[in-house]
Design an enzyme around this catalytic site. Structure first.
Site, mmCIF file in Angstrom:
data_model
loop_
_atom_site.group_PDB
_atom_site.id
_atom_site.type_symbol
_atom_site.label_atom_id
_atom_site.label_comp_id
_atom_site.label_asym_id
_atom_site.label_seq_id
_atom_site.Cartn_x
_atom_site.Cartn_y
_atom_site.Cartn_z
ATOM 1 N N HIS A 1 0.817 -1.226 0.000
ATOM 2 C CA HIS A 1 0.000 0.000 0.000
ATOM 3 C C HIS A 1 0.851 1.277 0.000
ATOM 4 O O HIS A 1 0.308 2.369 -0.141
ATOM 5 C CB HIS A 1 -0.923 0.034 1.227
ATOM 6 C CG HIS A 1 -1.977 -1.027 1.234
ATOM 7 N ND1 HIS A 1 -2.908 -1.177 0.224
ATOM 8 C CD2 HIS A 1 -2.252 -2.009 2.136
ATOM 9 C CE1 HIS A 1 -3.715 -2.204 0.510
ATOM 10 N NE2 HIS A 1 -3.330 -2.734 1.665
ATOM 11 N N ASP B 1 -2.816 -10.390 -2.505
ATOM 12 C CA ASP B 1 -3.374 -9.966 -1.227
ATOM 13 C C ASP B 1 -4.876 -9.666 -1.397
ATOM 14 O O ASP B 1 -5.324 -9.342 -2.496
ATOM 15 C CB ASP B 1 -2.637 -8.698 -0.767
ATOM 16 C CG ASP B 1 -2.972 -8.272 0.652
ATOM 17 O OD1 ASP B 1 -2.204 -8.618 1.559
ATOM 18 O OD2 ASP B 1 -4.011 -7.593 0.854
ATOM 19 N N HIS C 1 -6.368 -7.109 -0.446
ATOM 20 C CA HIS C 1 -6.545 -5.679 -0.713
ATOM 21 C C HIS C 1 -5.749 -5.250 -1.949
ATOM 22 O O HIS C 1 -4.653 -5.745 -2.196
ATOM 23 C CB HIS C 1 -6.105 -4.864 0.505
ATOM 24 C CG HIS C 1 -6.808 -5.264 1.771
ATOM 25 N ND1 HIS C 1 -6.255 -6.153 2.672
ATOM 26 C CD2 HIS C 1 -8.030 -4.942 2.243
ATOM 27 C CE1 HIS C 1 -7.111 -6.346 3.675
ATOM 28 N NE2 HIS C 1 -8.197 -5.632 3.438
ATOM 29 N N ASP D 1 -4.532 -12.801 3.472
ATOM 30 C CA ASP D 1 -5.813 -12.343 4.006
ATOM 31 C C ASP D 1 -6.984 -12.692 3.089
ATOM 32 O O ASP D 1 -8.109 -12.237 3.313
ATOM 33 C CB ASP D 1 -5.784 -10.846 4.356
ATOM 34 C CG ASP D 1 -5.079 -9.996 3.326
ATOM 35 O OD1 ASP D 1 -4.768 -10.496 2.230
ATOM 36 O OD2 ASP D 1 -4.840 -8.806 3.620
HETATM 37 ZN ZN LIG Z 1 -4.340 -7.075 2.725
#
Ligand SMILES: [Zn+2]
Length: 353
Positions: free
Chosen positions: A169, A205, A207, A294
């Site tokens: 991120h 991931d 996200h 995740d």
């Molecule tokens: Zn994540």
């Protein structure tokens, strides 16, 4: 597969993060890495060592993907935080004011003298506490990424950068999503600089890998692909849509595959196949996989339903790309299972490679 693990990771241990109006215990905790390390000791895939990279080479590798102004901010952030108020030494630094960059004329070109404002300038959320050990931990993670890239550039089939805080991120000049330095981007750039002509980043991931996308968005030599929870409902919300295809010379070299919350392994694997086809069509000669676990059904902050038994086949599918591959450790917050799930995937990769 060599694993390079970050001996400084535990120095980054946030106490609380802001979540919808209240302070909650951090999800991104040192135990995450400890469980992966313990599982790698139980089921070895190869050597397990801290990275040994030259400090000047590390500074260069980090500066290849992050802005100088941001790196100068990070390097002194903790000292500046404590200088605001000596009592801050007991508290994590979290931003509470932002410039809404690129909107309504708010200025992001003028560096504020006030540290709280600077923290907001370089952050996009208030869930990523910066602590006394954050900079050393983040640098240690970058060293893992560089060492893994060097191993692969030197002929290893694969390598694993096992570090936290995670990185995908973090953008050229911003932190957020528990990330400070973008380890996957550092590895991808290091592979480019070592002579790999076309590097693909395939982010698995839960996200969206917004930081990595932003870093390479206008480049044709690094393909970024991410399969993730649909940003219409899932973090990081403001990037990760299917119509983001790159810009300028990078047009066509970013692929987002958003999936609805609740997606199970069958639909997720179909998206992975699409992602792998894009990597193949691109003609990549090296691969970086930001490895988030995740996607697991038991993850407390995510919404896919992959099972522990699914990850070995995911690793085998990634090995099917037939490319020298660097893995970086990203999310995965079901702490008790993250080690088993990570090593299942890596073992599946190694068996099939
Ligand atoms: Zn994540």
């Amino acid at each position: 597969m060599k694993t390079f693990h970050n001996p400084h990771h535990a120095g980054h241990a946030g106490q609380q993060e802001m979540f919808r109006g209240r302070m909650v215990p951090c999800h991104e905790v040192p135990a995450r890495l400890d469980f992966v390390l313990a599982e790698l000791q139980r089921r070895p895939l190869g050597t397990l060592t801290p990275p040994a990279v030259d400090a000047a080479a590390l500074d260069t590798a980090i500066a290849r993907v992050h802005d100088a102004r941001y790196l100068a901010f990070l390097a002194t952030a903790w000292d500046d935080w404590v200088a605001m108020d000596p009592a801050n030494a007991q508290r994590d630094a979290l931003p509470s004011v932002w410039p809404l960059a690129n909107r309504h004329g708010f200025r992001n070109d003028v560096l504020p003298h006030n540290f709280a404002a600077r923290l907001g300038l370089f952050s996009f959320d208030s869930g990523s506490p910066l602590t006394a050990g954050t900079w050393a931990a983040a640098r240690g993670g970058a060293a893992c990424a560089l060492a893994a890239a060097q191993a692969v550039a030197g002929g290893d089939r694969s390598a694993f950068a096992l570090s936290r805080p995670p990185g995908h991120h973090a953008g050229p000049d911003f932190l957020g999503g528990y990330c400070f330095l973008n380890n996957a981007a550092i590895a991808a750039q290091a592979l480019r600089d070592a002579g790999h002509a076309k590097v693909a980043v395939l982010d698995v991931d839960y996200h969206h890998g917004n930081g990595t996308q932003t870093i390479f968005y206008e480049r044709a030599d690094v393909l970024t692909v991410s399969l993730h929870g649909d940003p219409a409902t899932e973090y990081p919300f403001f990037l990760g849509h299917a119509d983001e295809r790159g810009a300028g010379a990078g047009t066509g070299f970013n692929l987002n595959l958003p999936l609805p919350r609740g997606t199970g392994v069958q639909a997720w694997r179909a998206a992975l196949d699409t992602a792998l086809r894009a990597v193949s069509d691109f003609g990549a000669d090296a691969l970086v996989v930001p490895l988030g676990l995740d996607t697991f059904e038991g993850d407390p902050i995510s919404g896919f339903t992959l099972q522990t038994g699914d990850y070995a086949a995911v690793g085998a599918a990634l090995a099917g790309a037939g490319l020298p591959t660097v893995f970086t450790f990203e999310g995965g917050y079901a702490v008790d299972e993250v080690g088993t799930n990570a090593v299942n995937l890596l073992e599946g990769f190694q068996r099939a490679a």
